[in-house]
Design a protein around this motif. Structure first.
Motif, PDB file in Angstrom:
ATOM      1  N   PHE A 275       0.840  -1.201   0.000  1.00 13.59           N
ATOM      2  CA  PHE A 275       0.000   0.000   0.000  1.00 13.59           C
ATOM      3  C   PHE A 275       0.877   1.254   0.000  1.00 13.59           C
ATOM      4  O   PHE A 275       0.608   2.218  -0.710  1.00 13.59           O
ATOM      5  CB  PHE A 275      -0.934   0.013   1.208  1.00 13.59           C
ATOM      6  N   HIS A 276       1.927   1.234   0.808  1.00 11.54           N
ATOM      7  CA  HIS A 276       2.829   2.391   0.884  1.00 11.54           C
ATOM      8  C   HIS A 276       3.469   2.684  -0.469  1.00 11.54           C
ATOM      9  O   HIS A 276       3.660   3.844  -0.825  1.00 11.54           O
ATOM     10  CB  HIS A 276       3.913   2.161   1.941  1.00 11.54           C
ATOM     11  N   SER A 277       3.804   1.643  -1.218  1.00 12.83           N
ATOM     12  CA  SER A 277       4.459   1.828  -2.518  1.00 12.83           C
ATOM     13  C   SER A 277       3.487   2.298  -3.597  1.00 12.83           C
ATOM     14  O   SER A 277       3.911   2.735  -4.661  1.00 12.83           O
ATOM     15  CB  SER A 277       5.105   0.511  -2.966  1.00 12.83           C
ATOM     16  N   GLY A 278       2.173   2.176  -3.330  1.00 15.44           N
ATOM     17  CA  GLY A 278       1.172   2.540  -4.326  1.00 15.44           C
ATOM     18  C   GLY A 278       0.826   1.386  -5.248  1.00 15.44           C
ATOM     19  O   GLY A 278      -0.002   1.529  -6.145  1.00 15.44           O
ATOM     20  N   GLU A 279       1.431   0.230  -5.013  1.00 18.83           N
ATOM     21  CA  GLU A 279       1.169  -0.956  -5.828  1.00 18.83           C
ATOM     22  C   GLU A 279      -0.293  -1.382  -5.728  1.00 18.83           C
ATOM     23  O   GLU A 279      -0.891  -1.831  -6.696  1.00 18.83           O
ATOM     24  CB  GLU A 279       2.092  -2.081  -5.350  1.00 18.83           C
ATOM     25  N   GLU A 280      -0.863  -1.259  -4.528  1.00 13.75           N
ATOM     26  CA  GLU A 280      -2.259  -1.611  -4.282  1.00 13.75           C
ATOM     27  C   GLU A 280      -2.869  -0.584  -3.331  1.00 13.75           C
ATOM     28  O   GLU A 280      -2.151   0.155  -2.670  1.00 13.75           O
ATOM     29  CB  GLU A 280      -2.365  -2.995  -3.644  1.00 13.75           C
ATOM     30  N   ALA A 281      -4.194  -0.611  -3.265  1.00 11.97           N
ATOM     31  CA  ALA A 281      -4.918   0.229  -2.310  1.00 11.97           C
ATOM     32  C   ALA A 281      -5.587  -0.685  -1.285  1.00 11.97           C
ATOM     33  O   ALA A 281      -5.991  -1.806  -1.619  1.00 11.97           O
ATOM     34  CB  ALA A 281      -5.971   1.073  -3.029  1.00 11.97           C
ATOM     35  N   ALA A 282      -5.707  -0.224  -0.067  1.00 13.47           N
ATOM     36  CA  ALA A 282      -6.345  -1.008   0.991  1.00 13.47           C
ATOM     37  C   ALA A 282      -7.806  -1.266   0.633  1.00 13.47           C
ATOM     38  O   ALA A 282      -8.536  -0.341   0.290  1.00 13.47           O
ATOM     39  CB  ALA A 282      -6.241  -0.276   2.326  1.00 13.47           C
ATOM     40  N   ALA A 283      -8.230  -2.525   0.751  1.00 15.76           N
ATOM     41  CA  ALA A 283      -9.585  -2.918   0.359  1.00 15.76           C
ATOM     42  C   ALA A 283     -10.630  -2.656   1.434  1.00 15.76           C
ATOM     43  O   ALA A 283     -11.824  -2.651   1.143  1.00 15.76           O
ATOM     44  CB  ALA A 283      -9.597  -4.400  -0.022  1.00 15.76           C
ATOM     45  N   THR A 284     -10.189  -2.450   2.679  1.00 15.11           N
ATOM     46  CA  THR A 284     -11.127  -2.202   3.771  1.00 15.11           C
ATOM     47  C   THR A 284     -10.609  -1.059   4.636  1.00 15.11           C
ATOM     48  O   THR A 284      -9.420  -0.721   4.602  1.00 15.11           O
ATOM     49  CB  THR A 284     -11.297  -3.449   4.673  1.00 15.11           C
ATOM     50  N   ALA A 285     -11.506  -0.518   5.442  1.00 20.28           N
ATOM     51  CA  ALA A 285     -11.105   0.551   6.369  1.00 20.28           C
ATOM     52  C   ALA A 285     -10.077   0.022   7.371  1.00 20.28           C
ATOM     53  O   ALA A 285      -9.123   0.720   7.713  1.00 20.28           O
ATOM     54  CB  ALA A 285     -12.326   1.113   7.089  1.00 20.28           C
ATOM     55  N   GLU A 286     -10.253  -1.218   7.835  1.00 20.59           N
ATOM     56  CA  GLU A 286      -9.287  -1.772   8.791  1.00 20.59           C
ATOM     57  C   GLU A 286      -7.902  -1.923   8.177  1.00 20.59           C
ATOM     58  O   GLU A 286      -6.901  -1.588   8.814  1.00 20.59           O
ATOM     59  CB  GLU A 286      -9.745  -3.125   9.333  1.00 20.59           C
ATOM     60  N   LEU A 287      -7.826  -2.391   6.930  1.00 23.50           N
ATOM     61  CA  LEU A 287      -6.509  -2.503   6.285  1.00 23.50           C
ATOM     62  C   LEU A 287      -5.873  -1.126   6.103  1.00 23.50           C
ATOM     63  O   LEU A 287      -4.660  -0.969   6.244  1.00 23.50           O
ATOM     64  CB  LEU A 287      -6.616  -3.226   4.947  1.00 23.50           C
TER      65      LEU A 287
END
Length: 143
Positions: free
Chosen positions: A37-49
């Protein structure tokens, strides 16, 4: 010249690598967990993530990620992280909504830290919302 003696609680944090245990507390390596997530490769799928990844960003001192994942209506113009803050553990105590099917969600957590050698704990209920399809932090209430 005498050698410098490090004082307890003042050591620099160890740098996170892709293979490091993730600071968020999930049983995965940083690169496979919050690092993606930090690298921008993916976005967190939930509020908890997203909450977990933001905690890890505080550990990693990644102000750019924190600002990028902050709601535009409450985001500060800049963020300076306290170099004396050493985050040492995260416990998620409650979540409400915040899944792929919700527009908003809350995450209640406790985050342990040391600041200038003194132990402390941040207990907060954070509110998250979707902005442009991605989860972002809106604000929090200290408990």
């Amino acid at each position: 010249m005498a050698p410098r003696i490090k004082r307890p609680g003042r050591a620099a944090p160890a740098a996170l690598t892709a293979a490091s245990p993730c600071p968020c507390g999930l049983p995965a390596a940083y690169g496979e967990c919050c690092g993606r997530f930090h690298s921008g490769e993916e976005a967190a799928a939930t509020a908890e993530l997203l909450m977990r990844s933001r905690y890890s960003a505080f550990v990693a001192r990644d102000a750019a990620y924190l600002l990028r994942t902050w709601h535009s209506s409450t985001r500060p113009p800049h963020l300076e992280l306290d170099e004396a803050m050493r985050w040492s553990g995260l416990e998620i105590t409650d979540t409400a909504d915040g899944s792929a099917f919700h527009p908003r969600g809350t995450v209640t957590f406790r985050a342990r830290y040391r600041h200038h050698g003194q132990r402390g704990e941040l207990h907060e209920r954070s509110e998250f919302a979707r902005e442009g399809g991605a989860w972002v932090y809106v604000d929090g209430e200290f408990l």
